[in-house]
Design an enzyme around this catalytic site. Structure first.
Site, short mmCIF file in Angstrom:
data_model
loop_
_atom_site.label_atom_id
_atom_site.label_comp_id
_atom_site.label_asym_id
_atom_site.label_seq_id
_atom_site.Cartn_x
_atom_site.Cartn_y
_atom_site.Cartn_z
N GLU A 1 8.65 -4.78 10.98
CA GLU A 1 9.07 -3.45 10.49
C GLU A 1 9.53 -2.55 11.64
O GLU A 1 8.80 -2.37 12.63
CB GLU A 1 7.91 -2.79 9.71
CG GLU A 1 8.30 -1.41 9.18
CD GLU A 1 7.35 -0.85 8.12
OE1 GLU A 1 6.41 -1.56 7.70
OE2 GLU A 1 7.56 0.32 7.73
N GLU B 1 -1.52 -5.89 7.75
CA GLU B 1 -0.89 -5.21 8.88
C GLU B 1 -1.61 -5.74 10.11
O GLU B 1 -2.82 -5.56 10.28
CB GLU B 1 -0.99 -3.70 8.73
CG GLU B 1 -0.10 -3.20 7.59
CD GLU B 1 0.18 -1.71 7.62
OE1 GLU B 1 -0.16 -1.04 8.62
OE2 GLU B 1 0.73 -1.21 6.62
N ASP C 1 -0.99 -6.35 -0.70
CA ASP C 1 -1.09 -5.73 0.63
C ASP C 1 -2.53 -5.25 0.83
O ASP C 1 -3.02 -4.41 0.05
CB ASP C 1 -0.12 -4.54 0.65
CG ASP C 1 0.31 -4.15 2.04
OD1 ASP C 1 -0.01 -4.87 2.99
OD2 ASP C 1 1.01 -3.12 2.14
N ASP D 1 0.84 -1.20 0.00
CA ASP D 1 0.00 0.00 0.00
C ASP D 1 0.88 1.25 0.00
O ASP D 1 0.38 2.37 -0.15
CB ASP D 1 -1.01 -0.02 1.16
CG ASP D 1 -0.35 -0.03 2.52
OD1 ASP D 1 0.90 -0.12 2.60
OD2 ASP D 1 -1.08 0.04 3.54
N SER D 2 2.21 1.06 0.10
CA SER D 2 3.14 2.18 -0.07
C SER D 2 3.03 2.77 -1.48
O SER D 2 3.55 3.84 -1.74
CB SER D 2 4.58 1.71 0.18
OG SER D 2 4.86 0.53 -0.56
N LYS E 1 -1.03 -9.73 2.37
CA LYS E 1 -0.37 -9.30 3.62
C LYS E 1 -1.36 -8.45 4.41
O LYS E 1 -2.06 -7.61 3.82
CB LYS E 1 0.90 -8.50 3.32
CG LYS E 1 1.56 -7.97 4.59
CD LYS E 1 2.95 -7.40 4.34
CE LYS E 1 2.94 -5.99 3.82
NZ LYS E 1 2.30 -5.02 4.73
O1 KIV Z 1 3.48 -1.23 1.80
C1 KIV Z 1 4.66 -1.58 1.91
O2 KIV Z 1 5.52 -1.23 1.10
C2 KIV Z 1 5.02 -2.42 3.05
C3 KIV Z 1 6.46 -2.77 3.23
C4 KIV Z 1 7.22 -1.59 3.57
C5 KIV Z 1 6.66 -3.90 4.17
O3 KIV Z 1 4.17 -2.81 3.79
#
Ligand code: KIV
Length: 269
Positions: free
Chosen positions: A179, A113, A81, A42-43, A111
């Protein structure tokens, strides 16, 4: 690569490699180099979509970027994510959103969180055939509560991370992202659980490492203190664009080599 292949790499001498990927050309390069896991993080929100944080990112956006990556990546595991509030409230809705990532976007895993609220969900998704990568320590979707600071820095916070790591392992998570936690805490967690830990700002003792690809290639404007730019793609892009603009303005481009003339068409008015 499947969840089982990643799980089997626990404790290997060679650490697992994971990088974020948001688009097809990047995914092609990462696969060529042999990166084990591509995380459609989600980055993408703050690195590619111009948001200030990851919070505005939607399920549709992650699905679209995941599909682009999965279209070209055969060998690496593609992990989608799950964005802010797409899970954690209504379990049925969370299953639907996670299911879309596999059915529609062709991800291999999701993934989450993680926290106390994701233990049961991890178990349910795993039972349904949706592999889950857990994520503890700094979880940026909680930035309004915790800020974006290092986590697990006192005994009670560190043991809470360890406790949640055990719970997610028992719930069926196939790996765990840690993290921005002290390296010795990550090392303890890595020794304690039987699934691979993937560190980001968590020291050298994890079973694997992940960073955002934008930081690694030097595309993003800034780099987190625990991350590292191994290239200068931003500088390369800027210099190519400057050369193009100069060439157009000076009349040097397009030149004869990049232009085509058809016989007898000089006088069509
Ligand atoms: O969204 C992301 O890029 C992440 C990583 C930094 C682990 O969750």
């Amino acid at each position: 690569m499947r969840a089982k292949d990643i799980r089997d790499r626990k404790g290997d001498d060679e650490p697992l490699t994971m990088l974020t990927a948001y688009d097809a050309p990047t995914a092609e390069i990462l696969e060529d180099v042999g990166v084990d896991m591509l995380l459609v993080g989600d980055s993408v929100g703050n690195l590619r979509l111009g948001y200030d944080s990851t919070l505005p990112v939607t399920v549709d956006q992650i699905a679209s970027h995941t599909a682009a990556v999965a279209r070209v990546a055969d060998e690496p595991m593609v992990v989608a994510d799950m964005p802010f509030l797409s899970f954690g409230a209504d379990p049925d809705e969370a299953i639907e959103h996670a299911g879309r990532m596999l059915k529609e976007a062709d991800a291999d895993a999701v993934k989450l969180e993680s926290g106390p609220h994701t233990v049961k969900l991890t178990e349910r998704l795993t039972q349904l055939g949706i592999p889950v990568q857990a994520h503890l320590g700094l979880t940026p979707q909680h930035e309004n509560e915790t800020g974006l600071f290092r986590q697990g820095t006192d005994e009670s916070a560190a043991t809470q991370i360890l406790d949640l790591a055990y719970k997610h392992e028992r719930a069926g998570a196939f790996s765990l992202v840690l993290e921005h936690v002290p390296a010795n805490v990550a090392s303890e967690v890595t020794d304690a659980i039987s699934i691979p830990t993937i560190g980001i700002g968590a020291g050298p003792d994890c079973d694997g490492q992940v960073l955002t690809v934008d930081e690694v290639i030097g595309l993003s404007e800034s780099v987190a203190p625990f991350s590292k730019a191994f290239g200068d793609v931003r500088g390369e892009m800027r210099s190519a664009v400057e050369d193009y603009v100069d060439a157009v303005r000076s009349g040097a481009f397009p030149d004869d080599e990049h232009s085509h003339y058809e016989d007898d068409l000089d006088d069509i008015r």
